[in-house]
Design an enzyme around this catalytic site. Structure first.
Site, mmCIF file in Angstrom:
data_model
loop_
_atom_site.group_PDB
_atom_site.id
_atom_site.type_symbol
_atom_site.label_atom_id
_atom_site.label_comp_id
_atom_site.label_asym_id
_atom_site.label_seq_id
_atom_site.Cartn_x
_atom_site.Cartn_y
_atom_site.Cartn_z
ATOM 1 N N GLU A 1 -2.274 8.145 7.696
ATOM 2 C CA GLU A 1 -3.165 9.011 6.906
ATOM 3 C C GLU A 1 -3.984 9.867 7.848
ATOM 4 O O GLU A 1 -4.308 9.438 8.953
ATOM 5 C CB GLU A 1 -4.152 8.162 6.092
ATOM 6 N N ARG B 1 -8.315 -7.590 -9.019
ATOM 7 C CA ARG B 1 -9.074 -8.824 -9.282
ATOM 8 C C ARG B 1 -10.509 -8.455 -9.652
ATOM 9 O O ARG B 1 -10.902 -7.295 -9.568
ATOM 10 C CB ARG B 1 -9.105 -9.663 -7.999
ATOM 11 N N LYS C 1 0.812 -1.224 0.000
ATOM 12 C CA LYS C 1 0.000 0.000 0.000
ATOM 13 C C LYS C 1 0.845 1.274 0.000
ATOM 14 O O LYS C 1 0.406 2.310 -0.516
ATOM 15 C CB LYS C 1 -0.970 -0.007 1.177
ATOM 16 N N HIS D 1 -15.660 -4.337 8.133
ATOM 17 C CA HIS D 1 -14.931 -4.335 6.860
ATOM 18 C C HIS D 1 -15.390 -5.415 5.883
ATOM 19 O O HIS D 1 -14.682 -5.749 4.936
ATOM 20 C CB HIS D 1 -13.420 -4.402 7.097
HETATM 21 C C1 MV4 Z 1 -9.897 5.148 6.404
HETATM 22 C C2 MV4 Z 1 -10.999 5.695 7.088
HETATM 23 C C3 MV4 Z 1 -10.909 7.010 7.481
HETATM 24 N N1 MV4 Z 1 -9.794 7.728 7.217
HETATM 25 N N2 MV4 Z 1 -8.809 5.918 6.165
HETATM 26 C C4 MV4 Z 1 -11.441 0.645 6.177
HETATM 27 C C5 MV4 Z 1 -11.128 -0.401 5.166
HETATM 28 C C6 MV4 Z 1 -9.940 0.086 4.443
HETATM 29 N N3 MV4 Z 1 -10.070 -0.210 3.036
HETATM 30 C C7 MV4 Z 1 -9.869 1.544 4.707
HETATM 31 N N4 MV4 Z 1 -10.820 1.830 5.735
HETATM 32 C C8 MV4 Z 1 -10.937 3.091 6.205
HETATM 33 N N5 MV4 Z 1 -9.886 3.892 5.970
HETATM 34 C C9 MV4 Z 1 -8.778 7.160 6.574
HETATM 35 N N6 MV4 Z 1 -7.680 7.883 6.334
HETATM 36 C C10 MV4 Z 1 -12.097 4.884 7.322
HETATM 37 C C11 MV4 Z 1 -12.070 3.569 6.895
HETATM 38 C C12 MV4 Z 1 -13.225 2.807 7.216
HETATM 39 C C13 MV4 Z 1 -14.048 2.289 6.220
HETATM 40 C C14 MV4 Z 1 -13.771 2.483 4.886
HETATM 41 C C15 MV4 Z 1 -14.577 1.971 3.916
HETATM 42 C C16 MV4 Z 1 -15.709 1.267 4.278
HETATM 43 C C17 MV4 Z 1 -16.002 1.035 5.588
HETATM 44 C C18 MV4 Z 1 -15.182 1.539 6.580
HETATM 45 C C19 MV4 Z 1 -15.496 1.323 7.916
HETATM 46 C C20 MV4 Z 1 -14.671 1.828 8.881
HETATM 47 C C21 MV4 Z 1 -13.538 2.548 8.532
#
Ligand code: MV4
Length: 507
Positions: A203, A295, A119, A238
């Site tokens: 981040e 994918r 990442k 998630h």
């Molecule tokens: C984040 C975020 C808030 N701020 N990054 C969760 C899964 C991963 N793909 C990234 N995720 C998140 N990253 C920053 N900088 C909040 C989440 C997140 C989230 C993102 C997408 C869908 C559901 C989620 C549930 C909780 C937190």
């Protein structure tokens, strides 16, 4: 140069193995199933033109075992492998091994899988090519005092994420100065334990984001297009639960901008195949690259439904070396599609998996209804794999109509023998935040009490339906042969186009 594919080994199981084989059949391509001990009676084995046993139930000794998959492909003389999702689909080593053995891997190159799987490297690549990323670190910071300073610069709250992670694994939110170092150390040791790599990045925390992803397709000649977005903010721990397209948040202008950046992201790594660019989007329409999935995704059918393109066929054509036969200006969304993931799980007991024998199943039908599943009456859902039973994909001309059609289809869906998430999904369709289209990634958390409260009016209806279903099931049992012996060929197979095909004897 075009390299015609005539036989595809599908290195997967369950609904996605069937999904891939369906497109192969339409293209006149033979499909080869691989299966573990507990999957002898699985539907993908029955559907395939040929099936090869690869080992015990444990994934590491079957679906995740590169040598066994490669050997099966050689034995079947398959000229390509489709990895589906999960298992080996984002394994750079596997993609490389296919290349080495002269087998076409239906997906991107090992280099691209590696770049996007790391990442920190993915973030750097996006920054270089002008795709907006969440403000944060660019390098793998090792020194604790540097990290403290960086966090102060970014400003609390922040997210610490494992570079080898993804999808929320090894992720930590920090909102207090005094928790930074403790959180950092915990994140690093967790990342080391889970991935054997303790690199992390930081981040800025985006407080109530939407998860919106863009489907892209790239060919081996440098052409890349996007097939618009999917709104995936309905997630629990998630895990996506419901996805829809178009996103209720989207405007034509935002779609054009994000789509352009999604294409730029794919072009930055010379991407070929089907892929997904994930973005976090805030309520002010600021958007940030999150990750790229290299994918086919679980939720790809909603994109297929509104754009009309078969994504698996596109993957195969690209793998053969064809130029994209779709122009960006030809892509548009017609109507609205919603997918609900049906799981064998007990929503009243902390969503514990509920494996077991399907005693009865009636699937919804009718206008705008598609189910991608693999179970049948008498089938036992094994405990060894993901407990997803099927995906219910609904299409209608408008979002409102799609929600009502989804409620109707969920009402028609009857499964007994295992606990399922169907009622929980009905509650989501009844939820104001969902119906208004105003939800974000906190939706499930914000509506937990409502979603878990039983709907008594519906329950009594259901009891009656289940009794009816059960009587019906017993009535039919006399005439239903649940597990045909492996020596028997089912009648329908004789109608296949390739009668010379054989089923490899199980060893
Ligand atoms: C984040 C975020 C808030 N701020 N990054 C969760 C899964 C991963 N793909 C990234 N995720 C998140 N990253 C920053 N900088 C909040 C989440 C997140 C989230 C993102 C997408 C869908 C559901 C989620 C549930 C909780 C937190």
């Amino acid at each position: 140069m075009i390299k015609k594919i005539s036989k595809v080994l599908v290195a997967n199981r369950g609904e996605i193995a069937l999904r891939v084989m369906r497109s192969c059949r339409e293209l006149g391509i033979l499909s080869v199933a691989v299966y573990s001990d507990v999957d002898r009676t699985s539907m993908h084995v029955r559907y395939a033109d040929q099936a090869i046993h690869i080992g015990p139930a444990t994934s590491a000794e079957s679906y995740l075992n590169i040598d066994k998959i490669i050997n099966a492909a050689k034995r079947a003389k398959a000229d390509a492998i489709h990895p589906g999702y999960g298992f080996l689909s984002e394994n750079a080593e596997f993609s490389k091994r296919c290349e080495k053995e002269g087998i076409i891997f239906i997906g991107p190159t090992p280099e691209v899988i590696g770049t996007m799987g790391d990442k920190i490297t993915a973030r750097k690549t996006m920054i270089t090519s002008g795709v907006p990323v969440v403000p944060g670190t660019k390098e793998n910071l090792k020194d604790e005092s540097t990290i403290l300073n960086t966090v102060r610069e970014i400003g609390l709250p922040v997210m610490i994420k494992a570079s080898a992670g993804g999808g929320g694994k090894g992720m930590r939110m920090i909102d207090k100065e005094e928790n930074i170092l403790e959180g950092l150390r915990a994140a690093k040791s967790e990342a080391m334990a889970s991935f054997g790599d303790d690199a992390v990045y930081i981040e800025k925390y985006i407080s109530s984001p939407h998860h919106i992803e863009f489907q892209i397709l790239g060919d081996k000649h440098g052409n890349v297009i996007h097939l618009c977005e999917r709104e995936c903010s309905v997630q629990r721990r998630h895990q996506k639960v419901v996805e829809e397209t178009p996103s209720p948040l989207m405007t034509a202008e935002l779609r054009a901008q994000m789509g352009e950046h999604a294409v730029a992201a794919a072009k930055a790594v010379n991407y070929h195949g089907a892929g997904t660019i994930e973005f976090l989007v805030d309520n002010d329409h600021n958007y940030y690259f999150l990750e790229m999935n290299t994918r086919l995704q679980v939720e790809h059918p909603i994109t297929e439904r509104v754009t009309g393109y078969d994504l698996v066929k596109q993957q195969i054509l690209i793998a053969e070396g064809h130029k994209l036969n779709i122009k960006q200006e030809d892509v548009f969304q017609f109507g609205h599609a919603i997918e609900c993931r049906i799981y064998a799980e007990d929503t009243d007991n902390n969503f514990m998996p509920s494996p077991g024998v399907i005693t009865h199943i009636t699937e919804p039908m009718g206008l705008g209804v598609r189910t991608d599943g693999y179970v049948y009456e008498g089938y036992e859902i094994p405990i060894h794999y993901d407990p997803m039973i099927s995906k219910l994909i609904i299409w209608a001309r408008t979002r409102e109509e799609a929600i009502e059609r989804m409620r109707r289809a969920l009402f028609e869906y009857k499964i007994t023998g295992v606990k399922t998430s169907i009622k929980y999904l009905e509650k989501i369709m009844d939820c104001d935040d969902f119906r208004n289209g105003t939800y974000d990634t906190h939706f499930i958390q914000n509506n937990e009490a409502f979603l878990l409260a039983p709907d008594e009016a519906k329950e009594s209806f259901e009891d009656l339906a289940i009794v009816t279903a059960f009587i019906d099931y017993h009535h039919k049992l006399k005439n239903t042969q649940i597990c045909p012996k492996s020596s028997q060929q089912s009648k329908w197979k004789e109608f296949g186009r390739r009668r010379e095909m054989y089923r490899a004897s199980e060893n």
